[in-house]
Design a protein around this motif. Structure first.
Motif, PDB file in Angstrom:
ATOM      1  N   GLN A   1       0.847  -1.189   0.000  1.00 57.36           N
ATOM      2  CA  GLN A   1       0.000   0.000   0.000  1.00 57.36           C
ATOM      3  C   GLN A   1       0.892   1.252   0.000  1.00 57.36           C
ATOM      4  OE1 GLN A   1      -3.360  -0.251  -0.033  1.00 57.36           O
ATOM      5  NE2 GLN A   1      -3.367   1.966  -0.287  1.00 57.36           N
ATOM      6  N   ALA A   2       0.587   2.192  -0.895  1.00 61.81           N
ATOM      7  CA  ALA A   2       1.390   3.424  -0.947  1.00 61.81           C
ATOM      8  C   ALA A   2       0.926   4.377   0.141  1.00 61.81           C
ATOM      9  CB  ALA A   2       1.267   4.084  -2.323  1.00 61.81           C
ATOM     10  N   LYS A   3       1.824   4.748   1.040  1.00 58.98           N
ATOM     11  CA  LYS A   3       1.434   5.596   2.171  1.00 58.98           C
ATOM     12  C   LYS A   3       2.155   6.936   2.182  1.00 58.98           C
ATOM     13  CE  LYS A   3       0.430   1.704   5.219  1.00 58.98           C
ATOM     14  NZ  LYS A   3       1.133   0.799   6.127  1.00 58.98           N
ATOM     15  N   TRP A   4       3.136   7.080   1.303  1.00 62.88           N
ATOM     16  CA  TRP A   4       3.970   8.280   1.331  1.00 62.88           C
ATOM     17  C   TRP A   4       4.193   8.816  -0.079  1.00 62.88           C
ATOM     18  CZ3 TRP A   4       5.611   9.527   6.303  1.00 62.88           C
ATOM     19  CH2 TRP A   4       5.576   8.489   7.244  1.00 62.88           C
ATOM     20  N   VAL A   5       4.222  10.127  -0.178  1.00 61.06           N
ATOM     21  CA  VAL A   5       4.755  10.787  -1.368  1.00 61.06           C
ATOM     22  C   VAL A   5       6.233  11.031  -1.067  1.00 61.06           C
ATOM     23  CG1 VAL A   5       4.698  12.885  -2.768  1.00 61.06           C
ATOM     24  CG2 VAL A   5       2.554  11.902  -1.904  1.00 61.06           C
ATOM     25  N   MET A   6       7.114  10.661  -1.988  1.00 60.60           N
ATOM     26  CA  MET A   6       8.545  10.765  -1.699  1.00 60.60           C
ATOM     27  C   MET A   6       9.288  11.629  -2.718  1.00 60.60           C
ATOM     28  SD  MET A   6       8.990   6.848  -0.425  1.00 60.60           S
ATOM     29  CE  MET A   6       7.652   6.383  -1.523  1.00 60.60           C
ATOM     30  N   VAL A   7      10.296  12.329  -2.232  1.00 56.32           N
ATOM     31  CA  VAL A   7      11.114  13.172  -3.106  1.00 56.32           C
ATOM     32  C   VAL A   7      12.581  12.832  -2.844  1.00 56.32           C
ATOM     33  CG1 VAL A   7      11.639  15.542  -3.816  1.00 56.32           C
ATOM     34  CG2 VAL A   7       9.398  15.030  -2.863  1.00 56.32           C
ATOM     35  N   VAL A   8      13.352  12.679  -3.917  1.00 59.33           N
ATOM     36  CA  VAL A   8      14.781  12.387  -3.773  1.00 59.33           C
ATOM     37  C   VAL A   8      15.521  13.685  -3.450  1.00 59.33           C
ATOM     38  CG1 VAL A   8      16.830  11.403  -4.866  1.00 59.33           C
ATOM     39  CG2 VAL A   8      14.556  10.580  -5.532  1.00 59.33           C
ATOM     40  N   LEU A   9      16.200  13.708  -2.322  1.00 59.33           N
ATOM     41  CA  LEU A   9      16.996  14.883  -1.937  1.00 59.33           C
ATOM     42  C   LEU A   9      18.437  14.741  -2.409  1.00 59.33           C
ATOM     43  CD1 LEU A   9      16.462  16.230   1.680  1.00 59.33           C
ATOM     44  CD2 LEU A   9      16.150  17.404  -0.489  1.00 59.33           C
ATOM     45  N   GLU A  10      18.981  13.539  -2.264  1.00 59.27           N
ATOM     46  CA  GLU A  10      20.355  13.247  -2.696  1.00 59.27           C
ATOM     47  C   GLU A  10      20.413  11.816  -3.175  1.00 59.27           C
ATOM     48  OE1 GLU A  10      23.204  13.793   0.495  1.00 59.27           O
ATOM     49  OE2 GLU A  10      22.339  15.776   0.903  1.00 59.27           O
ATOM     50  N   GLY A  11      21.238  11.554  -4.183  1.00 60.38           N
ATOM     51  CA  GLY A  11      21.437  10.188  -4.654  1.00 60.38           C
ATOM     52  C   GLY A  11      20.435   9.800  -5.742  1.00 60.38           C
ATOM     53  N   PHE A  12      20.302   8.480  -5.930  1.00 60.58           N
ATOM     54  CA  PHE A  12      19.461   7.955  -7.013  1.00 60.58           C
ATOM     55  C   PHE A  12      18.605   6.803  -6.502  1.00 60.58           C
ATOM     56  CE2 PHE A  12      23.087   9.857  -9.104  1.00 60.58           C
ATOM     57  CZ  PHE A  12      22.468  10.601 -10.100  1.00 60.58           C
ATOM     58  N   VAL A  13      17.379   6.740  -7.019  1.00 60.67           N
ATOM     59  CA  VAL A  13      16.445   5.671  -6.645  1.00 60.67           C
ATOM     60  C   VAL A  13      16.099   4.876  -7.897  1.00 60.67           C
ATOM     61  CG1 VAL A  13      14.115   5.195  -5.806  1.00 60.67           C
ATOM     62  CG2 VAL A  13      15.502   6.955  -4.693  1.00 60.67           C
ATOM     63  N   LYS A  14      16.297   3.561  -7.829  1.00 58.96           N
ATOM     64  CA  LYS A  14      15.965   2.665  -8.948  1.00 58.96           C
ATOM     65  C   LYS A  14      14.554   2.146  -8.772  1.00 58.96           C
ATOM     66  CE  LYS A  14      18.535  -0.922  -8.775  1.00 58.96           C
ATOM     67  NZ  LYS A  14      19.499  -2.041  -8.811  1.00 58.96           N
ATOM     68  N   LEU A  15      13.732   2.245  -9.814  1.00 60.52           N
ATOM     69  CA  LEU A  15      12.412   1.606  -9.781  1.00 60.52           C
ATOM     70  C   LEU A  15      12.505   0.317 -10.579  1.00 60.52           C
ATOM     71  CD1 LEU A  15       9.561   4.198 -10.329  1.00 60.52           C
ATOM     72  CD2 LEU A  15      10.640   3.447  -8.220  1.00 60.52           C
ATOM     73  N   THR A  16      12.143  -0.804  -9.962  1.00 61.21           N
ATOM     74  CA  THR A  16      12.192  -2.074 -10.679  1.00 61.21           C
ATOM     75  C   THR A  16      10.842  -2.773 -10.588  1.00 61.21           C
ATOM     76  OG1 THR A  16      12.971  -3.236  -8.713  1.00 61.21           O
ATOM     77  CG2 THR A  16      14.661  -2.443 -10.222  1.00 61.21           C
ATOM     78  N   ARG A  17      10.592  -3.671 -11.545  1.00 60.52           N
ATOM     79  CA  ARG A  17       9.388  -4.468 -11.583  1.00 60.52           C
ATOM     80  C   ARG A  17       9.783  -5.933 -11.518  1.00 60.52           C
ATOM     81  NH1 ARG A  17       4.749  -3.488 -14.833  1.00 60.52           N
ATOM     82  NH2 ARG A  17       4.078  -1.371 -14.423  1.00 60.52           N
ATOM     83  N   LEU A  18       9.048  -6.693 -10.739  1.00 60.80           N
ATOM     84  CA  LEU A  18       9.267  -8.127 -10.679  1.00 60.80           C
ATOM     85  C   LEU A  18       8.222  -8.760 -11.585  1.00 60.80           C
ATOM     86  CD1 LEU A  18      11.329  -9.608  -8.907  1.00 60.80           C
ATOM     87  CD2 LEU A  18       9.459 -10.196  -7.372  1.00 60.80           C
ATOM     88  N   SER A  19       8.669  -9.541 -12.591  1.00 63.19           N
ATOM     89  CA  SER A  19       7.662 -10.150 -13.468  1.00 63.19           C
ATOM     90  C   SER A  19       7.329 -11.552 -12.982  1.00 63.19           C
ATOM     91  CB  SER A  19       8.143 -10.148 -14.914  1.00 63.19           C
ATOM     92  OG  SER A  19       9.505 -10.434 -14.972  1.00 63.19           O
ATOM     93  N   ALA A  20       6.349 -12.154 -13.677  1.00 64.64           N
ATOM     94  CA  ALA A  20       5.826 -13.465 -13.285  1.00 64.64           C
ATOM     95  C   ALA A  20       6.948 -14.494 -13.108  1.00 64.64           C
ATOM     96  CB  ALA A  20       4.826 -13.945 -14.328  1.00 64.64           C
ATOM     97  N   ASN A  21       7.991 -14.377 -13.938  1.00 69.14           N
ATOM     98  CA  ASN A  21       9.082 -15.361 -13.877  1.00 69.14           C
ATOM     99  C   ASN A  21      10.150 -15.014 -12.840  1.00 69.14           C
ATOM    100  OD1 ASN A  21      10.036 -13.152 -15.211  1.00 69.14           O
ATOM    101  ND2 ASN A  21      11.179 -14.282 -16.756  1.00 69.14           N
ATOM    102  N   GLY A  22       9.866 -14.014 -11.993  1.00 69.48           N
ATOM    103  CA  GLY A  22      10.810 -13.676 -10.933  1.00 69.48           C
ATOM    104  C   GLY A  22      11.953 -12.801 -11.415  1.00 69.48           C
ATOM    105  N   GLU A  23      11.886 -12.408 -12.687  1.00 67.30           N
ATOM    106  CA  GLU A  23      12.925 -11.558 -13.285  1.00 67.30           C
ATOM    107  C   GLU A  23      12.682 -10.109 -12.854  1.00 67.30           C
ATOM    108  OE1 GLU A  23      16.244 -11.939 -15.621  1.00 67.30           O
ATOM    109  OE2 GLU A  23      14.714 -13.521 -15.537  1.00 67.30           O
ATOM    110  N   GLU A  24      13.761  -9.401 -12.504  1.00 63.72           N
ATOM    111  CA  GLU A  24      13.645  -7.999 -12.100  1.00 63.72           C
ATOM    112  C   GLU A  24      14.022  -7.112 -13.279  1.00 63.72           C
ATOM    113  OE1 GLU A  24      16.428  -6.017  -9.377  1.00 63.72           O
ATOM    114  OE2 GLU A  24      14.993  -6.551  -7.808  1.00 63.72           O
ATOM    115  N   THR A  25      13.145  -6.194 -13.642  1.00 61.36           N
ATOM    116  CA  THR A  25      13.445  -5.288 -14.748  1.00 61.36           C
ATOM    117  C   THR A  25      13.545  -3.870 -14.225  1.00 61.36           C
ATOM    118  OG1 THR A  25      12.137  -6.717 -16.182  1.00 61.36           O
ATOM    119  CG2 THR A  25      12.707  -4.555 -17.058  1.00 61.36           C
TER     120      THR A  25
END
Lengths: 231, 231
Positions: free
Chosen positions: A49-73
């Protein structure tokens, strides 16, 4: 200025907060939380459940998806000043991606219900959130265009050129994340990225560990032009 | 019911309009315009000022990007009930893509300034617009995931399966657009799509002109599963 006051002053300059009235900003600032992460830390998990709006102050955030086969994209990478999860949080939805720190990262969190309530009272906040979502749509469309229409060398050159100041002649920059993450973000295999890096030596691009040296930025721009013409 | 009243009743069921109060809907309905297009018609052009929020009533709309080399890349296709240009219109930005009818298409247009004003007065409209943008972000992320992580056959099978009702055993459906557009939407060359179609005969998928026949939808689902495991 206290470190907290410095952070708030910095926040005020970011796209999500700059358009707000002092009153709306003060209301949000009351419930703001600052968090630090190290490389590999999970910030939010796909399906939660999404509970927060987030903002990057420093650094980098990777968004990944887990598919049906367990592969991370790897879907996208956010950097300083970029907001994430704003729409799922405000709409009360679940996270559709996992967010992970790509290195030392600082994040600002705002409780979703506070943002949603403030957006109902202050249309400029609703518009700022829409603006962030809109910027995300453009960035994702850019990515789709690159994946569909650009060769490996074109994607790599554009990425490297984005790291150096516009109009720089020669430049040195630090690669923002590992070669593995760069390859994944460009939709390339790591070997393909390495081969591309090797070819780029001919046009004065040198990569030494995490250091990028560009002898002549104009030459890169004209190489992109040349590749555009022959694709 | 007059045709106009029928259209308004239909609009009321679409995601952008369903959450609105009668008052807000009535305000928008006053300035609504209905337009018809035939295949190849340009609806809006990349770079033009966005003046309308648009919703697809019938048919399909192709979003394309023109890159520096004059190459046109298909970014996304919208179908019935989907809203487009809502964020650029409300924010007063320029269109970042060209929208073109992929066949006979009906569109509803709402003037951007009317929507922007109504969204300031009615937070449920601001949220509905944010919801549409959010749905777009998910769809584009799906597309990036498919482009990065799925083989041609996986993309083709998922697309075909999306055309038949869930839980159907055997099914016949009409391909929604030409093979050229299907190939472009999946990020494939047309020859690659044709070769994939040919291979799918072995698992009971037949494509005859614009007609798709599936002998056993479960078999397609398990083929997708199998391909997931070996990728």
């Amino acid at each position: 200025m206290t470190p907290q006051a410095k952070d708030l002053a910095l926040l005020r300059t970011l796209p999500l907060f700059a358009p707000l009235s002092d009153e709306t900003f003060a209301k949000l600032a009351e419930s703001i939380r600052f968090d630090r992460y190290v490389k590999g830390d999970t910030i939010v998990r796909q399906g939660d459940q999404a509970k927060w709006v987030m903002v990057v102050l420093e650094g980098f955030v990777k968004l990944t998806r887990l598919s049906a086969n367990g592969e991370e994209t790897l879907i996208h990478i956010f950097g300083r000043g970029e907001t994430f999860a704003e729409s799922v949080a405000v709409l009360g939805d679940k996270h559709t991606t996992t967010a992970e720190a790509a290195g030392p990262t600082r994040i600002v969190r705002l409780p979703a219900h506070v943002v949603a309530q403030a957006a109902r009272e202050a249309p400029e906040l609703a518009l700022a959130i829409l603006h962030e979502s809109s910027a995300k749509i453009w960035a994702l469309m850019d990515e789709i265009e690159a994946l569909k229409a650009q060769t490996a060398d074109q994607r790599v050159l554009r990425f490297l050129l984005s790291l150096v100041p516009a109009h720089a002649k020669n430049a040195e920059a630090r690669l923002p994340y590992t070669k593995g993450v760069i390859a994944a973000s460009l939709g390339l295999k790591q070997e393909t990225l390495s081969r591309s890096f090797a070819r780029l030596k001919n046009i004065g691009v040198e990569i030494d560990g995490r250091t990028l040296r560009i002898a002549d930025a104009d030459r890169i721009a004209s190489e992109i032009e040349r590749l555009n013409r022959i694709v």
